[in-house]
Enzyme design. Sequence first.
Site, PDB file in Angstrom:
ATOM      1  N   GLN A 197      11.677 -15.564  -6.710  1.00  0.00           N
ATOM      2  CA  GLN A 197      12.882 -15.979  -5.982  1.00  0.00           C
ATOM      3  C   GLN A 197      12.908 -17.478  -5.706  1.00  0.00           C
ATOM      4  OE1 GLN A 197      15.433 -14.175  -5.570  1.00  0.00           O
ATOM      5  NE2 GLN A 197      14.631 -12.106  -5.887  1.00  0.00           N
ATOM      6  N   SER A 205      10.578 -15.036 -13.150  1.00  0.00           N
ATOM      7  CA  SER A 205      11.429 -14.128 -13.910  1.00  0.00           C
ATOM      8  C   SER A 205      12.632 -14.898 -14.439  1.00  0.00           C
ATOM      9  CB  SER A 205      11.886 -12.991 -12.993  1.00  0.00           C
ATOM     10  OG  SER A 205      12.938 -12.292 -13.599  1.00  0.00           O
ATOM     11  N   GLY A 206      12.959 -14.692 -15.702  1.00  0.00           N
ATOM     12  CA  GLY A 206      14.071 -15.436 -16.308  1.00  0.00           C
ATOM     13  C   GLY A 206      15.420 -15.116 -15.709  1.00  0.00           C
ATOM     14  N   HIS A 207      15.669 -13.822 -15.475  1.00  0.00           N
ATOM     15  CA  HIS A 207      17.042 -13.451 -15.115  1.00  0.00           C
ATOM     16  C   HIS A 207      17.408 -13.811 -13.677  1.00  0.00           C
ATOM     17  CE1 HIS A 207      16.547  -9.602 -12.766  1.00  0.00           C
ATOM     18  NE2 HIS A 207      15.333  -9.731 -13.259  1.00  0.00           N
ATOM     19  N   THR A 261       4.389 -10.280 -30.539  1.00  0.00           N
ATOM     20  CA  THR A 261       5.270 -11.289 -31.123  1.00  0.00           C
ATOM     21  C   THR A 261       6.218 -11.832 -30.055  1.00  0.00           C
ATOM     22  OG1 THR A 261       5.134 -10.223 -33.251  1.00  0.00           O
ATOM     23  CG2 THR A 261       7.000 -11.688 -32.909  1.00  0.00           C
ATOM     24  N   GLY A 272       9.096 -10.631 -14.626  1.00  0.00           N
ATOM     25  CA  GLY A 272       8.321 -10.983 -13.444  1.00  0.00           C
ATOM     26  C   GLY A 272       7.303  -9.911 -13.098  1.00  0.00           C
ATOM     27  N   CYS A 281      19.917   4.136   2.330  1.00  0.00           N
ATOM     28  CA  CYS A 281      20.788   5.035   1.570  1.00  0.00           C
ATOM     29  C   CYS A 281      21.159   4.476   0.207  1.00  0.00           C
ATOM     30  CB  CYS A 281      22.045   5.332   2.362  1.00  0.00           C
ATOM     31  SG  CYS A 281      21.697   6.375   3.759  1.00  0.00           S
ATOM     32  N   ASN A 305      12.453 -11.839  -1.295  1.00  0.00           N
ATOM     33  CA  ASN A 305      13.717 -11.555  -1.966  1.00  0.00           C
ATOM     34  C   ASN A 305      14.804 -11.055  -1.033  1.00  0.00           C
ATOM     35  OD1 ASN A 305      11.641  -9.484  -1.958  1.00  0.00           O
ATOM     36  ND2 ASN A 305      13.093  -8.147  -2.987  1.00  0.00           N
TER      37      ASN A 305
END
Lengths: 390, 285
Positions: free
Chosen positions: A178, A198-200, A236, A71, A324, A150
């Site tokens: 998202q 984004s694929g994941h 490729t 992404g 944090c 997100n």
Amino acid sequence: MKEIYLDNNATTKVDELVFEEMRPYFCDLYGNPSSMHFFGGQVQKKVDEARARVASLLGALPDEIVFTACGTESDNAAIRSALEVFPEKRHIITTRVEHPAVLTQCRNLSRRGYRVTELNVDGEGQLDLKELEAALDDDTAIVSIMYANNETGVIFPVEEAAKMVKAKGAIFHTDAVQAVGKIPLNMAESAIDLLSISGHKLHAPKGVGVLYVRRGTPFRPLLVGGHQERGRRAGTENTASIIAMGKACELAQKHMDDENTRVLAMRDRLQAELTAAIPNTRINGGGTSRLPNTLSIAMEFVEGEGVLLLLSEKGICASSGSACTSGSLEPSHVLRAMGVPFTCAHGSIRFSLSRFTTDEEIDAVVRELPPIIRRLREMSPFGREFLDKK
Amino acid sequence: MWDYTDKVKEHFLNPRNVGEIVDADAVGEVGSLACGDALKLFIKLDEKKERIVDAKFQTFGCGSAIASSSALTEMVKGKTLDEALQVTNQQIADFLGGLPEEKMHCSVMGQEALEVAIAKYRGVDAPVHGHDHEAMEGELVCKCFGLTDVFLKKVIASNKLHTAEQVTHFTKAGGACGGCIPRIKELIAEVMGEEKKAVATQRPSKLTNLKKMQLIQETLENEIRPQLWADGGDLELIDIDGATVQVAFRKACAGCASSGHTAKFVQEKLREMVSEDIVVQEVQG
């Protein structure tokens, strides 16, 4: 310990069916799609099929789909392209709540002489399109507004925004990482020029993305040195992951109703039961349209990292907008842009569901989170003052 | 995920001495909700008012803030007040088997709370530190977290910090808007300069031109560029003409708003290591 995975806006499980689809393309069908022989040609056919599947999910044409590595690459390529297409235009518009893949690039460009307007959001995390209208001018090369945020899941009115931008002759890009797979999109009836996926985030593996490029939208490639993807992205092809991406999009289309009924119902139940069990909470973006899978809940007088570590002890995986956890020292730029009160900006936790989420997992969070919050509030000097008053 | 030691995790999951001491002899409070972490430390002394017999804490903050507070209370029990004042933030971190550098400010907060508590008990002015705005003296450097030059220089010196990033990790200064980072770099240079004066200067007394050029190059390579790399920047030596050294900034330093400060830093370093009359010029090239 079996994980209770409620961090699907960070990444998702690769669907077993997706994995089976890509498996042969490593050790057996490893041909290069560009080769003249049959061995490469059969892979080319599968890549074409994947392209058609992605296009189908988006309501797009197959030749509008460009496969990338992630992404972030899609976002970078989109913005870079627009600036090359309009070398004389020096103005970029984006929002304060974009993903760093867009925001960091814009801020870097602003140091190189580009004028960057970052649109504000209101307390619900929503945009005001009047602000966009006022910011647009003839110098604007590209407007990049995310489809859905997100952290909060807030959905932006990108279609209206795209129309306004097109009327001004600029290019409109949206980071839809998202949104795709969670809510239906139809590029056939859209004014969006460029759209990142984004694929994941939709049960394909990490390392593959898509940039949708509308037919007729001028485009300049980020990577050069090869004819792949019709010269729009040299290199490729990552064949196995592209084939996985195609399968993931096909499955996302199949499960779209489930996402917007069963997953939505689980999210709403989680929200209702946590708000009932934990005093002094607020839902970030709760008053506007949101993705069906995302819940960002702000809890006063606790700090997010402690909450996440204690949840993690119970096997529950979530995320926070807390400073944090990231190594930065301020709460997330999204929560700050929304003006979330500082009493709870540090204590915002994001639960993000998927079609693999179960009712039992929701039950576990409803059971485990309230005592964690009580414990941390008892430990906190501010929490104690608050508890004493009650 | 943070790389916390087992001891940090253990003190976070099972913190020692949580709570308050109603009849505490000394109470020290640092931090705020807005800052994202805060610590209230309670100390009880023995009947002779010499030794610490009990210590408790309340902490709002992340895992390492809670673990640092727990460690602090364990460390000071049984100590006299003077002994307790010797506890450094590094000792708190060491007690926990180390903290990730980004989290060192948690140990600094513990040490601060202890200083404030003891100063209040003794009725002396609270030591200068970041979060206690009323007691603040010195120049306000980091407006976001309310930190002064006096406090920052103390932390820089005692922990031997040499990059702005480290100062952010130890104190939070510069971690929000980043506007004070150039000033932090100056403070580091000041502290380093003061330390250098303490030791005898290593600068050679007389140099041939050739030697001088060699020394300039060596100083740039070994002393200056590594520091710029740490901040994502770099420079290139363009020319040396007598005492004038021309450099061009690269990477993050190129076009950086604070490159003027960086040029000054380069000049200070070359003057210290090579020759008092060096003048650094920034050129485009």
